[in-house]
Scaffold this motif. Sequence first.
Motif, PDB file in Angstrom:
ATOM      1  N   SER A   1       0.823  -1.207   0.000  1.00 61.15           N
ATOM      2  CA  SER A   1       0.000   0.000   0.000  1.00 61.15           C
ATOM      3  C   SER A   1       0.858   1.257   0.000  1.00 61.15           C
ATOM      4  O   SER A   1       0.599   2.215  -0.745  1.00 61.15           O
ATOM      5  N   THR A   2       1.890   1.287   0.855  1.00 62.10           N
ATOM      6  CA  THR A   2       2.774   2.450   0.941  1.00 62.10           C
ATOM      7  C   THR A   2       3.486   2.690  -0.381  1.00 62.10           C
ATOM      8  O   THR A   2       3.533   3.820  -0.892  1.00 62.10           O
ATOM      9  N   LEU A   3       4.047   1.630  -0.954  1.00 62.68           N
ATOM     10  CA  LEU A   3       4.815   1.767  -2.189  1.00 62.68           C
ATOM     11  C   LEU A   3       3.916   2.099  -3.371  1.00 62.68           C
ATOM     12  O   LEU A   3       4.292   2.899  -4.240  1.00 62.68           O
ATOM     13  N   HIS A   4       2.717   1.500  -3.400  1.00 64.38           N
ATOM     14  CA  HIS A   4       1.792   1.790  -4.491  1.00 64.38           C
ATOM     15  C   HIS A   4       1.388   3.263  -4.463  1.00 64.38           C
ATOM     16  O   HIS A   4       1.360   3.947  -5.500  1.00 64.38           O
ATOM     17  N   GLY A   5       1.079   3.788  -3.272  1.00 64.65           N
ATOM     18  CA  GLY A   5       0.725   5.202  -3.160  1.00 64.65           C
ATOM     19  C   GLY A   5       1.864   6.106  -3.583  1.00 64.65           C
ATOM     20  O   GLY A   5       1.665   7.104  -4.286  1.00 64.65           O
ATOM     21  N   ALA A   6       3.071   5.766  -3.163  1.00 64.93           N
ATOM     22  CA  ALA A   6       4.243   6.565  -3.527  1.00 64.93           C
ATOM     23  C   ALA A   6       4.469   6.526  -5.035  1.00 64.93           C
ATOM     24  O   ALA A   6       4.812   7.546  -5.664  1.00 64.93           O
ATOM     25  N   TYR A   7       4.283   5.352  -5.632  1.00 65.09           N
ATOM     26  CA  TYR A   7       4.498   5.208  -7.073  1.00 65.09           C
ATOM     27  C   TYR A   7       3.521   6.055  -7.873  1.00 65.09           C
ATOM     28  O   TYR A   7       3.897   6.725  -8.845  1.00 65.09           O
ATOM     29  N   ARG A   8       2.263   6.069  -7.454  1.00 66.59           N
ATOM     30  CA  ARG A   8       1.262   6.857  -8.173  1.00 66.59           C
ATOM     31  C   ARG A   8       1.579   8.355  -8.088  1.00 66.59           C
ATOM     32  O   ARG A   8       1.438   9.086  -9.072  1.00 66.59           O
ATOM     33  N   VAL A   9       2.017   8.800  -6.921  1.00 63.84           N
ATOM     34  CA  VAL A   9       2.393  10.215  -6.784  1.00 63.84           C
ATOM     35  C   VAL A   9       3.607  10.518  -7.654  1.00 63.84           C
ATOM     36  O   VAL A   9       3.667  11.560  -8.326  1.00 63.84           O
ATOM     37  N   ALA A  10       4.598   9.619  -7.653  1.00 63.54           N
ATOM     38  CA  ALA A  10       5.808   9.832  -8.449  1.00 63.54           C
ATOM     39  C   ALA A  10       5.480   9.900  -9.937  1.00 63.54           C
ATOM     40  O   ALA A  10       6.035  10.731 -10.670  1.00 63.54           O
ATOM     41  N   LEU A  11       4.562   9.041 -10.411  1.00 59.51           N
ATOM     42  CA  LEU A  11       4.187   9.073 -11.831  1.00 59.51           C
ATOM     43  C   LEU A  11       3.535  10.396 -12.214  1.00 59.51           C
ATOM     44  O   LEU A  11       3.741  10.908 -13.318  1.00 59.51           O
ATOM     45  N   SER A  12       2.791  10.967 -11.297  1.00 64.52           N
ATOM     46  CA  SER A  12       2.116  12.235 -11.598  1.00 64.52           C
ATOM     47  C   SER A  12       3.093  13.406 -11.637  1.00 64.52           C
ATOM     48  O   SER A  12       2.743  14.490 -12.108  1.00 64.52           O
ATOM     49  N   SER A  13       4.313  13.199 -11.127  1.00 60.96           N
ATOM     50  CA  SER A  13       5.318  14.273 -11.090  1.00 60.96           C
ATOM     51  C   SER A  13       6.575  13.865 -11.846  1.00 60.96           C
ATOM     52  O   SER A  13       7.663  14.384 -11.567  1.00 60.96           O
ATOM     53  N   SER A  14       6.442  12.941 -12.795  1.00 57.21           N
ATOM     54  CA  SER A  14       7.630  12.342 -13.411  1.00 57.21           C
ATOM     55  C   SER A  14       8.337  13.250 -14.402  1.00 57.21           C
ATOM     56  O   SER A  14       9.284  12.827 -15.059  1.00 57.21           O
ATOM     57  N   GLY A  15       7.869  14.509 -14.557  1.00 61.14           N
ATOM     58  CA  GLY A  15       8.613  15.435 -15.387  1.00 61.14           C
ATOM     59  C   GLY A  15       9.944  15.835 -14.780  1.00 61.14           C
ATOM     60  O   GLY A  15      10.850  16.301 -15.478  1.00 61.14           O
ATOM     61  N   ASP A  16      10.084  15.643 -13.484  1.00 65.03           N
ATOM     62  CA  ASP A  16      11.327  15.921 -12.770  1.00 65.03           C
ATOM     63  C   ASP A  16      12.243  14.708 -12.892  1.00 65.03           C
ATOM     64  O   ASP A  16      11.855  13.608 -12.498  1.00 65.03           O
ATOM     65  N   PRO A  17      13.472  14.867 -13.423  1.00 59.33           N
ATOM     66  CA  PRO A  17      14.366  13.715 -13.594  1.00 59.33           C
ATOM     67  C   PRO A  17      14.648  12.975 -12.287  1.00 59.33           C
ATOM     68  O   PRO A  17      14.743  11.736 -12.283  1.00 59.33           O
ATOM     69  N   GLU A  18      14.785  13.715 -11.178  1.00 61.57           N
ATOM     70  CA  GLU A  18      15.043  13.066  -9.893  1.00 61.57           C
ATOM     71  C   GLU A  18      13.863  12.191  -9.483  1.00 61.57           C
ATOM     72  O   GLU A  18      14.041  11.064  -8.994  1.00 61.57           O
TER      73      GLU A  18
END
Length: 295
Positions: A251-268
């Motif tokens: 659950s923790t990793l899935h939530g983090a992954y979804r947030v990261a995908l929504s902000s993936s314009g940042d290379p970091e």
Amino acid sequence: MGGVRRALREAWTLLPRQLDFVRFHQTPPATTPAPRRSPTERVRLLEETLEEYLDTLGPWHHRTIAARNNLAAAYVQRGRNADAAAEFERALADCRQVLGEGAQQTDVIAENLAYCYEDAARWEDAAALWEKLVQYRTSRLGTTAQETVTARMGLAHAYRRTGQVDAAVAHAERAVDDAEGADGERVEQLRIGLARAYRDAGQLDAGIRQLRMVYARRRQRLGAAHADTLGLRHRLGRWQHKAGHSEEAASTLHGAYRVALSSSGDPEIRLIALRIRRDLARTHRDLGRDLGDLR
């Protein structure tokens, strides 16, 4: 600077007023742009300054000691850690002889040397310095002063790396308690240090509770999509998985992954997203699930 986690301090900025200290680089008039020196040029200038003070003032003058400290700090920045340690050690020995163990300038140099030892993985030597710094700062400043808390957490870190995990936990807990009321970012770092001490002491669930508190603070302070928040959430998920809490970890990793995908314009953040996906896939395999479409 390799493993050095904090900026080294220049001793002349903390010399007592009665010593009539002089800054080595005077600020030019406002109408004249300050010359930009390369790191190599800065080292050469500091070496020349030390040689000048050795010739004119002698090795035990406060300016000479400060110059040696500042040269050592420049060596660290250039990756010359062995040279830096040698200069810090000499500066500390001279400062102890001239000003005494508990003097402010002695304190600065001892802290710099402790960080230098940590960078070289000389954990026993670092621990010995942090022990003295905790003792003298507690006596001079009190237990809750920022400098004392910093030294205590440094000691906890060194104890953890030398296998003294019970002592590491005790000092890390005390550092967090004594830092009550400090700014949010500082408390977050202290709690992360405490979490690591718990982990190494086999108290992973206690460490996870600390990471949860840090994540809540960081999300409020920086936002869920900030790289530092996502990195902390990723670590929390990995620790949950390691502790056997696979459902929570997923659950923790899935939530983090979804947030990261929504902000993936940042290379970091793109790199963080790849790392989260890797650990999320491992967690799903352990649960007997297909990774599927995580979007």
